[in-house]
Design an enzyme around this catalytic site. Structure first.
Site, PDB file in Angstrom:
ATOM      1  N   HIS A  58       0.824  -1.212   0.000  1.00  0.00           N
ATOM      2  CA  HIS A  58       0.000   0.000   0.000  1.00  0.00           C
ATOM      3  C   HIS A  58       0.858   1.263   0.000  1.00  0.00           C
ATOM      4  CE1 HIS A  58      -3.319  -2.638   0.645  1.00  0.00           C
ATOM      5  NE2 HIS A  58      -2.954  -2.971   1.870  1.00  0.00           N
ATOM      6  N   LYS A 106      -7.763  -0.349   9.695  1.00  0.00           N
ATOM      7  CA  LYS A 106      -8.702  -0.464   8.576  1.00  0.00           C
ATOM      8  C   LYS A 106      -9.545  -1.718   8.786  1.00  0.00           C
ATOM      9  CE  LYS A 106      -5.342  -0.233   5.636  1.00  0.00           C
ATOM     10  NZ  LYS A 106      -4.345   0.074   6.690  1.00  0.00           N
ATOM     11  N   ASP A 111      -6.713  -7.470  10.261  1.00  0.00           N
ATOM     12  CA  ASP A 111      -6.222  -6.287  10.969  1.00  0.00           C
ATOM     13  C   ASP A 111      -6.947  -6.107  12.296  1.00  0.00           C
ATOM     14  OD1 ASP A 111      -4.456  -5.741   8.941  1.00  0.00           O
ATOM     15  OD2 ASP A 111      -5.687  -4.213   7.986  1.00  0.00           O
ATOM     16  N   HIS A 220      -6.713  -4.536  -1.836  1.00  0.00           N
ATOM     17  CA  HIS A 220      -5.921  -5.761  -1.805  1.00  0.00           C
ATOM     18  C   HIS A 220      -5.919  -6.495  -3.133  1.00  0.00           C
ATOM     19  CE1 HIS A 220      -6.666  -5.587   2.764  1.00  0.00           C
ATOM     20  NE2 HIS A 220      -5.464  -5.128   2.478  1.00  0.00           N
ATOM     21  N   GLY A 392       4.735   8.101 -30.299  1.00  0.00           N
ATOM     22  CA  GLY A 392       3.384   7.711 -30.687  1.00  0.00           C
ATOM     23  C   GLY A 392       2.400   8.839 -30.859  1.00  0.00           C
ATOM     24  N   GLY A 474      16.480  22.055 -37.311  1.00  0.00           N
ATOM     25  CA  GLY A 474      16.673  20.800 -36.596  1.00  0.00           C
ATOM     26  C   GLY A 474      18.043  20.179 -36.748  1.00  0.00           C
TER      27      GLY A 474
END
Length: 558
Positions: A58, A106, A111, A220, A392, A474
C-alpha cells in the site's frame, strides 16, 4: 509479470530498509517490520502514540506517514497480509509511554483481530490503548452493514486528524474520539482499470476486458462490487461522487476535504484529470471543498485506478488538518482556491484588413484541405509508425493540424503569402512536439520568398527555401532518417519537373517524397527520438517522412 525485487519473501523488510535509509527521521525495529519515529523523547514525556499499519503493498502507506503530527509508528505485514500480533505489540511498546496509544485500524478481519489482540496484551502490561476502526468504503453500502465496510484510502485523513490531536497534547480518550468522529464523516469509493500482481503470486489477481472497469474495489487487488464498461473519466468520477455524497448526506454549503488517491499504476496526469472533475462536481452541488490533495497515498501495488475520498469538515476538524505535520508521504497543506485561476492571454496584434481573394485562392484552399483530409485518414498509420520508433503522438498531432487547417477563415486564402503565413500560425499552435516548429518555420520561410502573384519558378524557390529552413532548425540532412529525407528529394524533383508545368512538378515531388520516405526504412536514425533506438529502428519508415509523402500526394492529386 516482472518485478524489481530480489526474494519475494524479503520484499517487505528490504522495502522498509530502503524507506528508513532515505529518511533519517525514521527507525526500523531490529526484530519486527515496524517503523518508528527516531526522535521520540523518553517514554515518560511522550504524548499519546498513534499507530497504524496493515499489509505491505500500500506504499507509501503506512511507513510514509510516520513523523511529527502524524503516526508515531507503522506496523507492516506481508503483502496484503495483516501484521502479526507480536509485531503490533512490539510497535506499541516501542512507541507508547504512560499517555498510551491509539491504534487506527482499517476494517479488515485480519487487521482487527491482530491489532485488537495486541491492544489487549498491551493493556495487560499497563499501556492504555484505544482502537479506532475506519470503514470508509461506501461501495458496500448496499451489501453489508456500515460497521462491516472496508477501510480504504480515506484512512490517511484519519491519520492526520488523530496525529494532530496527539501532537497537541490531547489525552488518549480525546484523540480516539476525534479519530472516530472523523472516520464517521468519511466516504471513499474506487475504480480500477486492471489488476495488480502480488510478488509471491507472479500473476494478476483477476482478468478484465480491455473495455471494462471494476467499480467499488478494496485495496488488496480484489475485484470490485460491480464490473462495468469503461467510460470517459468524468462519468466515472461522477459515479463515485454520487455514491459518496448520497451515502454521507452531504448538502449544499457543507465544507469537505477531498482526497484523490492513485492505486499505484495511475500517472499524475490522470489523477489531475480526476481531481479536476471531482472538484467541479462537488462545487456544482454547492459543496465547499476547503482542502484537496491528489497523489498516491494508499496504493494496491501497481493497480491502475483511483479512489476518491470525501470527509465532512467542521472548524475543529479543519484546524487539525491544517496543523503542522512532517512525514515522507504527507503532501502538505492541501489549500486550494475557491475557483481555478485563468489568466487572459496577452492581446494579439490588430487583425489585418480583409483582402479580396485573388486568383490563387480556390486552388490554395482546395490543396490545403486535400492535404488535411489525407492526414486525417492516415492518423492510425502515422500513430503506429511513430509508436515503433518515437513517442506515438504523430498521428494525433497531424489530425489536430488537419482540423486547424479546416478551421481557417476564407480570408486566409487570399493570396499565396497570406495563405502560407496563416497555415504557419495555425500549425504552430496545433501541432505537438517538433512538428509544429518545423512546419511553421518552413511555411513562414516560403511565404517570405513568394510575391503576391508568384510565377512557377517562385514556387520552386519557395519550396527549396522551406526545406532548407527545416534542416537549419533541426540540424538534419539527407540520410539522417527524418522528414528531410522526403522533403529534400521532393523539392529537387519539383524544380526539375517544373518545365512540364506545376501539376507535373507536384506529381514528381510526390513520387520523390514517397521514395524518400520508403528509403528511411533501411536508415539508422541519427536525430530525434528514434536515434535513441539506434539500429532497433531499422525496418520501419520514419513517420515524419511518411507524413510528408502523404500530404504531397494529396496536394498533387488535388
Amino acid at each position: 509479470m516482472k518485478k524489481l525485487v530480489n526474494d519475494p519473501r524479503q520484499v517487505v523488510r528490504e522495502m522498509l530498509e530502503g524507506v528508513c535509509d532515505l529518511h533519517p527521521g525514521l527507525a526500523l525495529l531490529a526484530d519486527e517490520d515496524v517503523v518508528v519515529r527516531a526522535d521520540l523523547p523518553p517514554p515518560a514525556s511522550r504524548p499519546v502514540a498513534l499507530l497504524s499499519g496493515g499489509g505491505a503493498g500500500h506504499e507509501p502507506a503506512h511507513a510514509g506517514y510516520v513523523g511529527p503530527g502524524l503516526l508515531t509508528a507503522a506496523v507492516v505485514g506481508d503483502v496484503f497480509t495483516s501484521p502479526s500480533v507480536d509485531a503490533v505489540l512490539a510497535g506499541i511498546r516501542a512507541a507508547a509511554g504512560p499517555a498510551g496509544a491509539v491504534l487506527i485500524v482499517k476494517n479488515y478481519t485480519g487487521d482487527r483481530l491482530n491489532f485488537g489482540l495486541a491492544a489487549e496484551l498491551a493493556r495487560a502490561e499497563g499501556i492504555p490503548v484505544e482502537v479506532v476502526v475506519v470503514a470508509d468504503d461506501v461501495a458496500l453500502r448496499d451489501t453489508v452493514p456500515p460497521e462491516r465496510r472496508r477501510g480504504i484510502a480515506g484512512t490517511v485523513l484519519v491519520h492526520k486528524i488523530a496525529g494532530a490531536a496527539a501532537a497537541a497534547g490531547q489525552p488518549l480518550a480525546e484523540v480516539a474520539a476525534l479519530a472516530r468522529a472523523a472516520a464517521g464523516q468519511l466516504g471513499t469509493m474506487g475504480v480500477a482499470l486492471g489488476a495488480c500482481t502480488v510478488p509471491a503470486a507472479g500473476r494478476p489477481g483477476f482478468e478484465i476486458g480491455a473495455e471494462e472497469v471494476e467499480l467499488g474495489l478494496g485495496i488488496h487487488g480484489e475485484q470490485g462490487v460491480e464490473r462495468g464498461p469503461h467510460r470517459p473519466v468524468d462519468a466515472l468520477v461522477d459515479r463515485l461522487l454520487a455514491t459518496i455524497v448520497e451515502d454521507g448526506g452531504l448538502a449544499r454549503g457543507q465544507q469537505v476535504a477531498l482526497l484523490v488517491n492513485g492505486l499505484g499504476g495511475t500517472p499524475p496526469m490522470e489523477l489531475a484529470i480526476v481531481a479536476r472533475r471531482a472538484l467541479a462536481a462537488l462545487r456544482e452541488r454547492g459543496i465547499v471543498v476547503e482542502r484537496a490533495w491528489s497523489g498516491v497515498f494508499l496504493s494496491a501495488l501497481e493497480m491502475p485506478g483511483v479512489s476518491v475520498s470525501v470527509m465532512r469538515l467542521d472548524a475543529a476538524r479543519l484546524a487539525l488538518l491544517d496543523a503542522s505535520a512532517e512525514a515522507p508521504a504527507w503532501p502538505g497543506s492541501g489549500r486550494i482556491e475557491a475557483a481555478r485561476k485563468v489568466l487572459a492571454a496577452a492581446p494579439q496584434p490588430p487583425a489585418e484588413k480583409a483582402v479580396a481573394p485573388g486568383p490563387f485562392a480556390p486552388a490554395l484552399k482546395r490543396g490545403a484541405l486535400a492535404a488535411a483530409a489525407a492526414l486525417e485518414a492516415a492518423e492510425a498509420q502515422l500513430t503506429d509508425l511513430d509508436s515503433r520508433a518515437g513517442d506515438g503522438d504523430l498521428g494525433i498531432s497531424m489530425l489536430r493540424g488537419a482540423e486547424a487547417l479546416r478551421a481557417l477563415p476564407e480570408g486566409a486564402w487570399a493570396d499565396p503569402p497570406k495563405a502560407l503565413e496563416a497555415m504557419a500560425a495555425t500549425l504552430r499552435r496545433a501541432l505537438a512536439g517538433s512538428s509544429g516548429p518545423f512546419y511553421a518555420t518552413a511555411l513562414l520561410r516560403a511565404a517570405r520568398s513568394l510575391p503576391g502573384v508568384p510565377q512557377p519558378q517562385d514556387w520552386a524557390e519557395a519550396f527549396s527555401r522551406a526545406v532548407a529552413s527545416v534542416g537549419e532548425l533541426g540540424g538534419a540532412k539527407p540520410g539522417d532518417r527524418t522528414m528531410i529525407d522526403a522533403l529534400h528529394p521532393a523539392a529537387n524533383a519539383f524544380a526539375a519537373a517544373l518545365p512540364e508545368g506545376l501539376a507535373a512538378a507536384l506529381k514528381a515531388a510526390a513520387i520523390a517524397a514517397e521514395q524518400g520516405a520508403e528509403a528511411t526504412t533501411s536508415m539508422t536514425p541519427r536525430l530525434g527520438r528514434a536515434s535513441y533506438l539506434g539500429a532497433r529502428a531499422v525496418g520501419v519508415p520514419d513517420g515524419g517522412a511518411v507524413a510528408v509523402a502523404i500530404w504531397l500526394r494529396a496536394l498533387a492529386e488535388a
